[in-house]
Design a protein around this motif. Structure first.
Motif, mmCIF file in Angstrom:
data_model
loop_
_atom_site.group_PDB
_atom_site.id
_atom_site.type_symbol
_atom_site.label_atom_id
_atom_site.label_comp_id
_atom_site.label_asym_id
_atom_site.label_seq_id
_atom_site.Cartn_x
_atom_site.Cartn_y
_atom_site.Cartn_z
ATOM 1 N N UNK A 256 -4.047 -9.071 16.238
ATOM 2 C CA UNK A 256 -2.930 -8.339 16.813
ATOM 3 C C UNK A 256 -1.967 -7.772 15.787
ATOM 4 N N UNK A 257 -2.066 -8.230 14.529
ATOM 5 C CA UNK A 257 -1.175 -7.715 13.487
ATOM 6 C C UNK A 257 -1.465 -6.247 13.182
ATOM 7 N N UNK A 258 -0.438 -5.519 12.822
ATOM 8 C CA UNK A 258 -0.580 -4.131 12.376
ATOM 9 C C UNK A 258 -0.721 -4.111 10.852
ATOM 10 N N UNK A 259 -1.506 -3.172 10.331
ATOM 11 C CA UNK A 259 -1.741 -3.075 8.894
ATOM 12 C C UNK A 259 -1.675 -1.620 8.443
ATOM 13 N N UNK A 260 -1.229 -1.426 7.199
ATOM 14 C CA UNK A 260 -1.211 -0.095 6.598
ATOM 15 C C UNK A 260 -2.607 0.262 6.100
ATOM 16 N N UNK B 283 -9.811 4.848 -6.556
ATOM 17 C CA UNK B 283 -8.615 5.673 -6.704
ATOM 18 C C UNK B 283 -7.779 5.634 -5.426
ATOM 19 N N UNK B 284 -6.538 5.205 -5.570
ATOM 20 C CA UNK B 284 -5.637 5.009 -4.437
ATOM 21 C C UNK B 284 -4.342 5.768 -4.712
ATOM 22 N N UNK B 285 -3.879 6.537 -3.740
ATOM 23 C CA UNK B 285 -2.688 7.360 -3.943
ATOM 24 C C UNK B 285 -1.393 6.625 -3.606
ATOM 25 N N UNK B 286 -1.474 5.589 -2.780
ATOM 26 C CA UNK B 286 -0.262 4.910 -2.335
ATOM 27 C C UNK B 286 0.424 5.623 -1.186
ATOM 28 N N UNK B 287 -0.305 6.539 -0.524
ATOM 29 C CA UNK B 287 0.215 7.248 0.646
ATOM 30 C C UNK B 287 -0.525 6.750 1.883
ATOM 31 N N UNK C 114 0.777 -1.231 0.000
ATOM 32 C CA UNK C 114 0.000 0.000 0.000
ATOM 33 C C UNK C 114 0.805 1.275 0.000
ATOM 34 N N UNK C 115 2.135 1.176 0.037
ATOM 35 C CA UNK C 115 2.987 2.363 0.066
ATOM 36 C C UNK C 115 3.688 2.526 -1.271
ATOM 37 N N UNK C 116 3.538 3.684 -1.893
ATOM 38 C CA UNK C 116 4.119 3.958 -3.209
ATOM 39 C C UNK C 116 5.637 4.120 -3.091
ATOM 40 N N UNK C 117 6.367 3.301 -3.871
ATOM 41 C CA UNK C 117 7.823 3.350 -3.869
ATOM 42 C C UNK C 117 8.334 3.453 -5.304
#
Length: 205
Positions: free
Chosen positions: A182-186, A96-100, A46-49
């Motif tokens: 318990x997992x963390x997610x973006x 529409x997804x920005x990846x931020x 989910x993070x734009x790289x």
């Protein structure tokens, strides 16, 4: 720009310190990089790289300390959701997804829905309270890069809890099937909701 429709599951093969951030090498399926050029954007969890190097079925990227502080799951080896940047002639299958990444949530419940003939699973996530105004019933949310529909919201003093139903295809074709309580997610909220909120804020002044 992205759609939240995962195009492959890759593997972070290595992480090395670089400045105050990290240099990552990500392995992908055969042929995945055939239409990707240096400098192109790829969303990872989910993070734009930005792709900075290619070697065989791997690409490299540099991730800043700021990005590491705002996301989860990009600082260690393991499976990751991947999506190449949207082209103008692509189908908009998700939203529409920005990846931020807007915040990190926590999985509070994840189990198969009882007596569901389709084998759906219920994913419940505790999102930061700051995102509550952008989350709505039947609205969109991105979880680790995957475009999903919110089925229920519940606000508390410290968080906003959202329920999401996942079909077997989503579990099989993304990393979401590996989630545990318990997992963390973006998380990324709906882009349009963000702009609407900003317009209402400025009109109120």
């Amino acid at each position: 720009m992205f759609t939240g429709i995962i195009t492959a599951v890759g593997q972070i093969k290595s992480t090395q310190p670089k400045g105050d951030g990290l240099h990552l090498v990500v392995e992908v399926p055969d042929g995945y990089l055939d239409d990707v050029a240096l400098g192109d954007s790829i969303a990872i969890q989910g993070a734009c790289m930005t792709a900075t190097n290619f070697e065989g079925n791997t690409f490299a990227l540099d991730i800043s300390r700021e990005s590491l502080n705002k996301t989860i799951g990009l600082d260690k080896t393991g499976p990751v959701n991947l999506e190449k940047a949207l082209r103008l002639n692509d189908r908009l299958g998700g939203h529409l997804v920005s990846g931020h990444v807007d915040g990190v949530g926590k999985v509070t419940h994840f189990s198969q829905v009882a007596n569901d003939a389709y084998g759906s699973w219920l994913l419940r996530i505790e999102a930061p309270k700051s995102l509550a105004g952008f989350l709505a019933y039947k609205g969109s949310i991105v979880v680790n890069g995957v475009s999903l529909t919110v089925n229920k919201t519940a606000d508390s003093a410290s968080a906003c809890v959202v329920d999401i139903n996942l079909i077997p295809h989503t579990l099989q074709s993304t990393t979401l099937g590996m989630l545990r309580q318990g997992d963390a997610v973006n998380l990324e909220v709906d882009l349009i909701a963000r702009y609407v909120a900003r317009m209402l804020e400025t009109q109120a002044k």
